[in-house]
Write an enzyme that holds these catalytic residues in place. Structure first.
Site, PDB file in Angstrom:
ATOM      1  N   SER A  38      28.414  29.910  52.187  1.00  0.00           N
ATOM      2  CA  SER A  38      28.586  29.630  50.757  1.00  0.00           C
ATOM      3  C   SER A  38      29.983  29.119  50.391  1.00  0.00           C
ATOM      4  CB  SER A  38      28.240  30.866  49.926  1.00  0.00           C
ATOM      5  OG  SER A  38      26.856  31.083  49.982  1.00  0.00           O
ATOM      6  N   LYS A  87      21.075  42.338  46.740  1.00  0.00           N
ATOM      7  CA  LYS A  87      20.380  41.641  45.648  1.00  0.00           C
ATOM      8  C   LYS A  87      19.605  42.573  44.722  1.00  0.00           C
ATOM      9  CE  LYS A  87      20.119  37.281  48.121  1.00  0.00           C
ATOM     10  NZ  LYS A  87      19.309  36.117  48.478  1.00  0.00           N
ATOM     11  N   ASP A 122      17.485  31.713  43.865  1.00  0.00           N
ATOM     12  CA  ASP A 122      16.769  31.574  45.140  1.00  0.00           C
ATOM     13  C   ASP A 122      15.367  30.991  44.921  1.00  0.00           C
ATOM     14  OD1 ASP A 122      18.746  32.569  46.846  1.00  0.00           O
ATOM     15  OD2 ASP A 122      18.117  34.649  46.542  1.00  0.00           O
ATOM     16  N   GLY A 147       5.819  37.109  56.169  1.00  0.00           N
ATOM     17  CA  GLY A 147       6.967  37.997  55.962  1.00  0.00           C
ATOM     18  C   GLY A 147       7.214  38.206  54.481  1.00  0.00           C
ATOM     19  N   GLY A 149       6.762  40.671  52.661  1.00  0.00           N
ATOM     20  CA  GLY A 149       7.220  42.003  52.264  1.00  0.00           C
ATOM     21  C   GLY A 149       8.735  42.121  52.190  1.00  0.00           C
ATOM     22  N   ARG A 173       3.734  41.935  58.493  1.00  0.00           N
ATOM     23  CA  ARG A 173       3.406  42.782  59.646  1.00  0.00           C
ATOM     24  C   ARG A 173       2.819  44.096  59.140  1.00  0.00           C
ATOM     25  NH1 ARG A 173       8.425  44.313  63.333  1.00  0.00           N
ATOM     26  NH2 ARG A 173       9.163  44.901  61.259  1.00  0.00           N
ATOM     27  N   TYR A 246      17.792  28.906  58.996  1.00  0.00           N
ATOM     28  CA  TYR A 246      18.360  27.589  59.329  1.00  0.00           C
ATOM     29  C   TYR A 246      19.262  27.643  60.561  1.00  0.00           C
ATOM     30  CZ  TYR A 246      22.281  29.269  56.503  1.00  0.00           C
ATOM     31  OH  TYR A 246      23.297  30.020  55.978  1.00  0.00           O
TER      32      TYR A 246
HETATM   33  P1  ATR Z   1      14.993  41.776  53.630  1.00  0.00           P
HETATM   34  O1  ATR Z   1      14.172  42.691  52.794  1.00  0.00           O
HETATM   35  O2  ATR Z   1      16.440  42.049  53.588  1.00  0.00           O
HETATM   36  O3  ATR Z   1      14.645  40.329  53.407  1.00  0.00           O
HETATM   37  P2  ATR Z   1      13.628  42.900  55.830  1.00  0.00           P
HETATM   38  O4  ATR Z   1      13.195  44.044  55.011  1.00  0.00           O
HETATM   39  O5  ATR Z   1      14.170  43.171  57.180  1.00  0.00           O
HETATM   40  O6  ATR Z   1      14.679  41.998  55.145  1.00  0.00           O
HETATM   41  O7  ATR Z   1      12.364  41.943  55.917  1.00  0.00           O
HETATM   42  C1  ATR Z   1      12.246  40.960  56.825  1.00  0.00           C
HETATM   43  C2  ATR Z   1      10.796  40.506  56.943  1.00  0.00           C
HETATM   44  O8  ATR Z   1      10.608  40.140  58.303  1.00  0.00           O
HETATM   45  C3  ATR Z   1       9.756  41.577  56.642  1.00  0.00           C
HETATM   46  O9  ATR Z   1       8.635  40.945  56.090  1.00  0.00           O
HETATM   47  C4  ATR Z   1       9.445  42.134  58.034  1.00  0.00           C
HETATM   48  O10 ATR Z   1       8.152  42.703  58.177  1.00  0.00           O
HETATM   49  P3  ATR Z   1       7.915  44.273  57.883  1.00  0.00           P
HETATM   50  O11 ATR Z   1       7.919  44.411  56.387  1.00  0.00           O
HETATM   51  O12 ATR Z   1       6.606  44.581  58.475  1.00  0.00           O
HETATM   52  O13 ATR Z   1       9.054  45.001  58.525  1.00  0.00           O
HETATM   53  C5  ATR Z   1       9.512  40.867  58.833  1.00  0.00           C
HETATM   54  N1  ATR Z   1       9.719  41.140  60.259  1.00  0.00           N
HETATM   55  C6  ATR Z   1      10.838  41.561  60.856  1.00  0.00           C
HETATM   56  N2  ATR Z   1      10.653  41.654  62.197  1.00  0.00           N
HETATM   57  C7  ATR Z   1       9.356  41.302  62.429  1.00  0.00           C
HETATM   58  C8  ATR Z   1       8.557  41.178  63.599  1.00  0.00           C
HETATM   59  N3  ATR Z   1       9.048  41.433  64.818  1.00  0.00           N
HETATM   60  N4  ATR Z   1       7.268  40.756  63.460  1.00  0.00           N
HETATM   61  C9  ATR Z   1       6.782  40.467  62.240  1.00  0.00           C
HETATM   62  N5  ATR Z   1       7.488  40.547  61.099  1.00  0.00           N
HETATM   63  C10 ATR Z   1       8.756  40.960  61.186  1.00  0.00           C
END
Ligand code: ATR
Length: 299
Positions: A38, A87, A122, A147, A149, A173, A246
């Site tokens: 940034s 955030k 964002d 992803g 979640g 996941r 990226y």
């Molecule tokens: P943040 O909330 O800070 O963006 P995070 O909570 O670590 O980061 O979320 C990263 C995303 O990557 C989540 O959707 C996570 O899935 P889970 O909610 O099931 O943990 C996903 N993620 C991380 N490692 C993963 C893996 N090996 N396979 C599939 N999804 C993964």
């Protein structure tokens, strides 16, 4: 001048601006923060616009976001960006704009008098990136988010629903994380059909192949040796595939998508567009896209 400042450095102008030719008046806070691109991007825009100010990195530990805001405001900062993991914490310590509330996170602050106002660039930055990179309105696309979640995934999912995409498939996941998100998304706009799936769900192939835009918002692909989050059976040449990662520029997902002949792009354009929108919150007349793009190596 330091590469990374701390909360203690925000104690006085004398400390903060020691050895610098311009005052620090903008910052990004995060933990860790040393890697953040940034400052490069925002400093280029400040310089191009003739604003005599520095944009710095400040490492702030969780639980200290309110203090960071208060110190910056007291020192006459114009605003700041907020990145991982702050955030959500940021939302508790500012006047949150309605769209940031809907997106569920704050990434940009404007300090105005005694007030700290929180925004989210964002979501709109993602929209601008998709529309610039692929030349299609995001609102018209059927979207799959992998992803969904995580923090980035939730904001992008909310942005898609606020725009009224016809169909959104949110994939994670762990399916449990999608429950509260689903409720939020359905309350935002009932016109979008929202479907939640686990990554392991056999129906994912069918839903993925029926979609137009596939977005990875998970951290899978960041580390060397990571697999593609989606198997090749879920990809077709007509897909537009966007990875919010990226670094590396070509993740395993993008490599697979390119092998299938999909159009692809990575998160550098989202970084650019969210940054340009943040800059325009601080300087509404500015046109920062071109200097920021050059600073990031996007032509
Ligand atoms: P943040 O909330 O800070 O963006 P995070 O909570 O670590 O980061 O979320 C990263 C995303 O990557 C989540 O959707 C996570 O899935 P889970 O909610 O099931 O943990 C996903 N993620 C991380 N490692 C993963 C893996 N090996 N396979 C599939 N999804 C993964």
């Amino acid at each position: 001048m330091k590469e990374v400042y701390t909360l203690e450095d925000l104690s006085s102008r004398a400390v903060l601006d020691a050895g610098a030719d311009k005052p620090a008046r903008l910052a990004v806070i995060g933990h860790p923060i040393a890697h953040s691109a940034s400052p490069r991007m925002h400093q280029a825009a400040l310089d191009a616009c003739g604003v005599a100010a520095r944009y710095i990195r400040v490492d702030v530990e969780p639980g200290h976001v309110a203090e960071a805001f208060e110190r910056m405001r007291a020192l006459g900062f114009i605003g700041c960006n907020v990145t991982v993991p702050h955030k959500l914490e940021a939302m508790l310590h500012c006047a949150v704009s309605p769209s940031a509330q809907a997106l569920g996170a704050v990434n940009t602050l404007c300090f105005e008098g005694n007030e700290a106002r929180g925004y989210n660039t964002d979501g709109p930055g993602f929209k601008n990136a998709i529309e610039h990179d692929f030349g299609l309105p995001l609102a018209s696309l059927m979207v799959v988010i992998l992803g969904a979640g995580g923090g980035a995934g939730q904001a992008i999912a909310a942005q898609c629903v606020m725009l009224g995409v016809p169909k959104l498939v949110v994939v994670n996941r762990s399916l449990e994380k999608l429950g509260p998100l689903l409720e939020r998304l359905r309350a935002l706009n009932s016109k979008t059909q929202v479907i939640a799936l686990s990554l392991e769900d056999p129906a994912l192939v069918k839903y993925a192949l029926a979609a137009e835009l596939v977005v990875n918002t998970s951290s899978v692909g960041l580390k060397a040796g990571d697999p593609s989050i989606l198997p090749i059976s879920c990809l077709k040449p007509e897909h537009l595939v966007y990875d919010t990662i990226y670094q590396p520029a070509v993740t395993p997902l993008l490599a697979l998508a390119q092998a299938v002949d999909c159009r692809t792009s990575n998160g550098k354009s989202m970084l650019l567009h969210q940054g340009a929108l943040a800059f325009q919150l601080w300087f509404p007349e500015a046109q920062p896209l071109s200097p920021m793009g050059k600073a990031l190596g996007i032509t």
